[in-house]
Design a protein around this motif. Structure first.
Motif, PDB file in Angstrom:
ATOM      1  N   GLU A  15       9.451 -28.653   8.163  1.00 47.93           N
ATOM      2  CA  GLU A  15       8.489 -28.380   7.104  1.00 47.93           C
ATOM      3  C   GLU A  15       8.592 -26.880   6.852  1.00 47.93           C
ATOM      4  N   HIS A 102      11.363 -34.968   7.439  1.00 53.55           N
ATOM      5  CA  HIS A 102       9.962 -34.601   7.223  1.00 53.55           C
ATOM      6  C   HIS A 102       9.594 -34.828   5.765  1.00 53.55           C
ATOM      7  N   ASP A 136       6.965 -37.775   6.708  1.00 53.80           N
ATOM      8  CA  ASP A 136       5.620 -37.300   6.985  1.00 53.80           C
ATOM      9  C   ASP A 136       4.802 -37.477   5.697  1.00 53.80           C
ATOM     10  N   HIS A 138       2.866 -35.469   4.472  1.00 49.38           N
ATOM     11  CA  HIS A 138       2.810 -34.188   3.765  1.00 49.38           C
ATOM     12  C   HIS A 138       4.161 -33.830   3.163  1.00 49.38           C
ATOM     13  N   HIS A 160      -1.249 -37.514  12.485  1.00 44.23           N
ATOM     14  CA  HIS A 160      -0.214 -38.545  12.410  1.00 44.23           C
ATOM     15  C   HIS A 160      -0.086 -39.341  13.708  1.00 44.23           C
ATOM     16  N   HIS A 443      -3.459 -32.047  13.953  1.00 42.91           N
ATOM     17  CA  HIS A 443      -2.797 -32.776  15.036  1.00 42.91           C
ATOM     18  C   HIS A 443      -3.320 -32.403  16.407  1.00 42.91           C
TER      19      HIS A 443
HETATM   20 ZN   LIG Z   1       2.092 -33.796   8.164  1.00 45.26          ZN
END
Ligand SMILES: [Zn+2]
Length: 507
Positions: A15, A102, A136, A138, A160, A443
């Motif tokens: 990310e 990701h 993901d 995001h 997640h 997270h």
């Molecule tokens: Zn995420």
């Protein structure tokens, strides 16, 4: 008996926060190759490979390459990985491709690395080899990604906790497609907005939108997946916003209106996406006045390594040193030079040195004096559940005890402090502390559950979106820009059509 299907698998996970001035080079990535990557996989890749294996599929593992969120990836390094994957596909000629990505990886030359990768893969394999990816939620999911994949789905929960499930589903859908039981068709709908807060899927407007999506899927047997992508706010690309995808078996005329309805709900509910963060003084007052809830684990929103910030903030360290004399805590600060100096001074030495602020523009360093309590190479294994079992590297790490109550972990690289093992691996005992600082926004609540009370604090830095603070050249989205009520339309994604237009333009 016929030959088993052969599925090529790989993992490329990053990310990329464009506001982080430090590009992410090869040295930051943990890259493993070949069958080793099937030994102890985690997350989406675990679900993907174990489900394929259990179904008797022949798996061809290429590489697993991942780094904690950080600055844009060095483009040449990305190209080398891409070409390695393309070469492997050319020589193996798999029946299908399964990837964990990701979905918000940008390089020093493109904000849509996954789109580039998937388009390149599609050009090599043509329209008939299924490509399935697990992302993901995001992810910065783009048209280019959707137009070049048969299966493009996200995990459904933030934090997640369901990444393995996501990987299992990618595998199940790929197998169904290979066996001729599924003709995947995806429609998407886009809303030009970001979520300033309330990004947790267990409560508030997001929980309601996900519940609605589950209702729709239950009513419509052709629907195999509805994914809701909440965007990565530190990317700057033509389309940055909320994306809803509906994957059905064959074309179903209902899916377009369902995607539009879900995407519209974001716009209707937009004012409810607000965070409830504490100010720094409110935070430490709370910790001081709530001994029964200690230890606390603090989500340092501005300096979130899990959103690609460098992890070099001294704001919380200074606040607690200057104003809260009784509190005992631990926090990480990315500072390779200070970590090296402390390590060289050696265990038991007392040193005075400036720490932090080496990377984030506008941060200031802090002069501290402390005793070197612990020195290590910074390698540890995350307890999980998020990233559980994964190896993590903090680089050379030294723990400095300051004022006999604050443990400052000086790390060579940004640390995955959303996991207690970042601290326990350095000799610290959580229950002896009043707080630990985690450079994560969501997270850490999973990984510290039952071990510390989570709380979020509004701190400066490039890990937290605040309207008007960062420059966007290409993206146009609410609340950053004055967006009139958008017309949200469904988009149909055809693998074959994307390929055809690509061939025409390359001719
Ligand atoms: Zn995420």
């Amino acid at each position: 008996m016929s030959e088993p299907y052969c599925v090529l698998v790989a993992r490329l996970y990053h990310e990329s926060n464009r506001l982080n001035p430090e590009p992410t080079g090869e040295a930051r990535f943990l890259v493993e190759r070949g069958r080793d990557i099937l030994q102890s996989p985690s997350g989406v890749f675990k679900g993907l490979t174990e489900t394929l294996g259990a179904a008797g599929i022949k798996i061809e593992p290429i590489f697993s390459a991942g780094a904690p969120p950080s600055g844009l990836v060095n483009h040449d390094f990305y190209l080398r990985l891409r070409d390695e994957l393309l070469d492997a596909v050319r020589s193996i000629k798999p029946d299908a491709i399964g990837l964990e990505l990701h979905g918000a990886m940008g390089t020093t030359e493109t904000p849509d690395a996954e789109g580039d990768l998937l388009e390149a893969l599609r050009l090599v394999v043509g329209p008939d080899v299924p490509i399935g990816i697990g992302l993901d939620l995001h992810a910065h999911v783009t048209r280019r990604m959707l137009d070049n994949t048969d299966i493009c789905i996200a995990c459904k929960e933030n934090p997640h906790s369901d990444t393995i499930k996501c990987g299992q589903k990618v595998a199940e859908l790929l197998i169904a497609q290979l066996e001729g039981r599924l003709t995947p068709v995806t429609v998407s709908a886009f809303t030009p907005m970001t979520l300033p807060g309330a990004c947790d899927t267990a409560s508030g407007p997001l929980a309601e939108i996900h519940a609605k999506a589950r209702d729709y899927a239950a009513l419509c047997p052709s629907i195999k997946d509805i994914s809701i992508f909440n965007a990565f706010r530190f990317v700057d690309d033509d389309e940055m916003g909320q994306v809803v995808t509906v994957l059905s078996d064959g074309r179903d005329t209902k899916t377009a209106s369902l995607a539009v309805d879900l995407a519209n709900r974001f716009w209707i509910e937009r004012e409810r996406f607000k965070d409830d963060l504490l100010a720094v003084d409110e935070l430490f007052d709370l910790i001081r006045n709530s001994p029964e809830k200690r230890p606390f684990v603090i989500g340092d929103m501005g300096d979130r390594v899990l959103a690609g910030a460098p992890g070099d903030s001294t704001v919380l360290l200074s606040a607690v040193l200057d104003h809260y004399p009784g509190l005992r805590g631990a926090l990480t600060i990315t500072d390779p030079a200070a970590a090296a100096r402390a390590a060289e001074a050696g265990m038991g030495a007392t040193i005075t040195l400036p720490v932090g602020a080496g990377f984030t523009p506008g941060f200031t360093s802090r002069l501290i004096t402390g005793r070197v309590d612990h020195v290590s190479d910074g390698d540890f294994v995350l307890d999980g559940p998020f990233h559980g079992g994964e190896r993590s590297v903090m680089g050379r790490t030294a723990v400095l005890r300051v004022d006999n109550r604050l443990h400052v972990l000086l790390t060579g690289k940004p640390a995955y402090s959303h996991d207690p093992a970042a601290f326990t691996s350095q000799g610290l005992v959580l229950k002896d502390l009043d707080f630990v600082v985690s450079k994560s926004g969501y997270h850490f609540t999973l990984n510290f559950a039952g071990r510390a009370t989570p709380v979020l604090v509004n701190t400066p830095g490039i890990g937290y979106y605040r309207k008007g603070e960062f420059k966007y050249e290409k993206s146009r989205f609410w609340p950053e820009h004055n967006i009139p009520a958008p017309t949200i339309a469904a988009r149909q994604h055809y693998v074959g059509a994307a390929l055809k237009s690509m061939r025409e333009t390359s001719e």
